[in-house]
Design an enzyme around this catalytic site. Structure first.
Site, PDB file in Angstrom:
ATOM      1  N   ASP A 132       1.007   5.262   1.274  1.00  0.00           N
ATOM      2  CA  ASP A 132      -0.385   5.417   0.853  1.00  0.00           C
ATOM      3  C   ASP A 132      -0.597   6.714   0.078  1.00  0.00           C
ATOM      4  O   ASP A 132      -1.711   7.001  -0.357  1.00  0.00           O
ATOM      5  CB  ASP A 132      -1.351   5.322   2.040  1.00  0.00           C
ATOM      6  CG  ASP A 132      -1.237   6.478   3.017  1.00  0.00           C
ATOM      7  OD1 ASP A 132      -0.262   7.261   2.928  1.00  0.00           O
ATOM      8  OD2 ASP A 132      -2.126   6.596   3.893  1.00  0.00           O
TER       9      ASP A 132
ATOM     10  N   ASP B 236       5.345   8.258   0.555  1.00  0.00           N
ATOM     11  CA  ASP B 236       5.569   8.693   1.929  1.00  0.00           C
ATOM     12  C   ASP B 236       5.903   7.475   2.789  1.00  0.00           C
ATOM     13  O   ASP B 236       6.090   6.373   2.280  1.00  0.00           O
ATOM     14  CB  ASP B 236       4.376   9.480   2.471  1.00  0.00           C
ATOM     15  CG  ASP B 236       3.138   8.626   2.673  1.00  0.00           C
ATOM     16  OD1 ASP B 236       3.057   7.541   2.076  1.00  0.00           O
ATOM     17  OD2 ASP B 236       2.245   9.037   3.434  1.00  0.00           O
TER      18      ASP B 236
ATOM     19  N   SER C 184       2.534   7.553   9.058  1.00  0.00           N
ATOM     20  CA  SER C 184       2.491   8.054   7.692  1.00  0.00           C
ATOM     21  C   SER C 184       3.680   8.968   7.381  1.00  0.00           C
ATOM     22  O   SER C 184       4.815   8.545   7.422  1.00  0.00           O
ATOM     23  CB  SER C 184       1.151   8.755   7.452  1.00  0.00           C
ATOM     24  OG  SER C 184       0.942   9.017   6.093  1.00  0.00           O
TER      25      SER C 184
ATOM     26  N   ASP D 250       4.448   5.394   4.753  1.00  0.00           N
ATOM     27  CA  ASP D 250       3.675   4.143   4.692  1.00  0.00           C
ATOM     28  C   ASP D 250       3.129   3.873   3.296  1.00  0.00           C
ATOM     29  O   ASP D 250       2.341   2.942   3.100  1.00  0.00           O
ATOM     30  CB  ASP D 250       2.550   4.136   5.724  1.00  0.00           C
ATOM     31  CG  ASP D 250       1.448   5.137   5.427  1.00  0.00           C
ATOM     32  OD1 ASP D 250       1.722   6.151   4.754  1.00  0.00           O
ATOM     33  OD2 ASP D 250       0.304   4.918   5.873  1.00  0.00           O
TER      34      ASP D 250
END
EC number: 5.4.2.10
Length: 446
Positions: A245, A241, A100, A243
């Site tokens: 999400d 960010d 992440s 990834d």
């Protein structure tokens, strides 16, 4: 007691905690558990842009194929895209290789069920028990090994999915948008989606090299985006960010819009359109009291959960909400996605901006956040929160704040730290209360 899984899958230093050996075992264990029924089983695997993603991906492929599962490789794709494609491609399980918003040295493994939702605690514990067991008798025979295939069309699939979350008549024509993809998983799909919807797109953070994910870019470092929005006189900035999400918005003045303000703007719009499935939304204990007061002023309620988007989603599913999220920018819109989706959340906000024909600053700054102070106290061992002196200090602090503020004290789930947060109308009082509790916890932890 969990050994490998945290609140968001397995995460840690690549080749330290997240080793090829561990990834191999995760693939084998998850493959065994999700091989149900008599059809040909398969898994979808996506990743972000970290250098270690190649190593972990290869080990996972070996694990899954060794127990007879076919593997569909997506390459760099957002976490919500992996969840969506797991359902769309009728896979038995989905895997996202990402840490992440963490730096490139870290990596992680997130697992999704065939419905696109993150696995529940019971399944994660079942996988853990197999990881630490002997898998040799579970291996497939030579004729039953799985195959791996790289899928080429996945970017177009996710782009089309994201676009379809908006009505066909809604375009982004006339909007100058700066999008920061954090040199991460959305570096291709986010700019393309915005461009196809008609926006003038300026993309930054779209040159991943394996090492620069989240480095001075993205939702946790929005300074470069703020500067670019002001420099180009853009209408809006979007920061994702690593990834993708989570999302952070920057208005045309260069002011940051966090997840609380974003949820407030969308909740107000959805209430007007009668789109809310419950009269309110779900946030965590860290969301600002200003959000709660704003939501209450709309005649809605704010349900609070523990910190973590998985807890927000659990509450949403259990009680029938279709909007929830975190101050950090994890926004869950369950009409569209089974997890936080930064791009979809941004598109929904931009559709509100277009419909109201107002600047982003007037749409997004719905309330004045209350002064909020957060301090961390490190401890070596024991349970300092159980000390009588700490219990007394906490009770006294809550009495002092009364109805004008909140006190939240919670241990970190990843390190030996106790977080002390207070907010209220009186900044000086909030500061005093936090210092009193921090002093008590520090003495008890000594």
């Amino acid at each position: 007691m969990r050994k490998h899984f945290g609140t968001d899958g397995i995460r840690g230093r690549a080749n330290g905690i997240i080793t090829p050996e561990l990834a191999l075992k995760v693939g084998q264990a998850a493959g065994v558990i999700f091989q149900r029924g008599d059809h040909r089983h398969r898994v979808v695997i996506g990743k972000d842009t970290r250098l270690s993603g190649y190593m972990i991906e290869t080990a996972l492929v070996a694990g899954f194929t060794s127990v007879g599962m076919d593997v569909l490789l997506l390459g760099p794709m957002p976490t919500p895209a992996v969840a969506m494609l797991t359902r769309s491609m009728r896979a038995d399980i989905g895997v996202m290789i990402s840490a992440s918003h963490n730096p490139f040295e870290d990596n992680g493994i997130k697992l999704f069920g065939p419905d696109g939702f993150k696995l529940n605690d019971e399944l994660e514990l079942e996988i853990e028990s197999l990881i630490d067991g002997d898998m040799r008798r579970r291996l497939a025979g030579s004729r039953d090994l799985g195959r791996a295939k790289r899928i080429e069309s996945v970017h177009a699939r996710y782009i089309e999915f994201a676009k379809r979350t908006l009505p066909r008549h809604v375009t982004l024509d006339g909007l100058r948008v700066v999008v920061d993809c954090a040199n991460g998983a959305a570096y291709r799909v986010a700019p393309e989606t915005l461009w196809e919807l008609g926006a003038e797109v300026i993309a930054i953070g779209v040159e991943p090299d394996g090492f620069n994910i989240n480095r001075d870019v993205g939702s946790t470092a929005p300074e470069s985006l703020v500067q670019k929005v002001r420099e180009l006189r853009a209408d809006v900035g979007i920061a994702l960010d690593g990834d993708a999400d989570r999302v952070l918005i920057v208005d045309e003045k260069g002011q940051k819009v966090d997840g609380d303000q974003l949820m407030a703007a969308v909740a107000r719009s959805w209430k007007e359109d009668e789109r809310l499935t419950q009269p309110g939304l779900v946030a965590t204990i860290m969301s600002n009291l200003g959000l709660e007061r704003f939501i209450n002023g709309l005649g809605l309620t704010l349900a609070r959960t523990a910190v973590g988007d998985r807890y927000v989603l659990e509450h949403m599913r259990e009680h029938g909400y279709n909007l929830g999220g975190e101050q950090s920018g994890h926004i869950i819109m369950s009409d569209y996605a089974t997890t936080g989706d930064g791009l979809v959340a941004a598109l929904q906000l931009l559709s509100v901006v277009k419909r109201r024909n107002l600047p982003v600053s007037e749409v997004c700054h719905c309330f004045e956040p209350l002064p909020q102070i957060l301090k961390n106290v490190r401890f070596r061992s024991g349970e300092p929160l159980r000390a009588d002196s700490v219990v007394t200090a906490i009770a006294h602090a809550k009495d002092r704040l009364g109805q004008s503020g909140r006190l939240v004290i919670r241990p970190s789930g990843t390190e030996p730290v106790i977080r002390v947060m207070a907010e209220g109308d009186d900044h000086a009082l909030v500061a005093e209360v936090v210092d009193e509790v921090v002093d008590a916890v520090t003495r008890a932890a000594a």
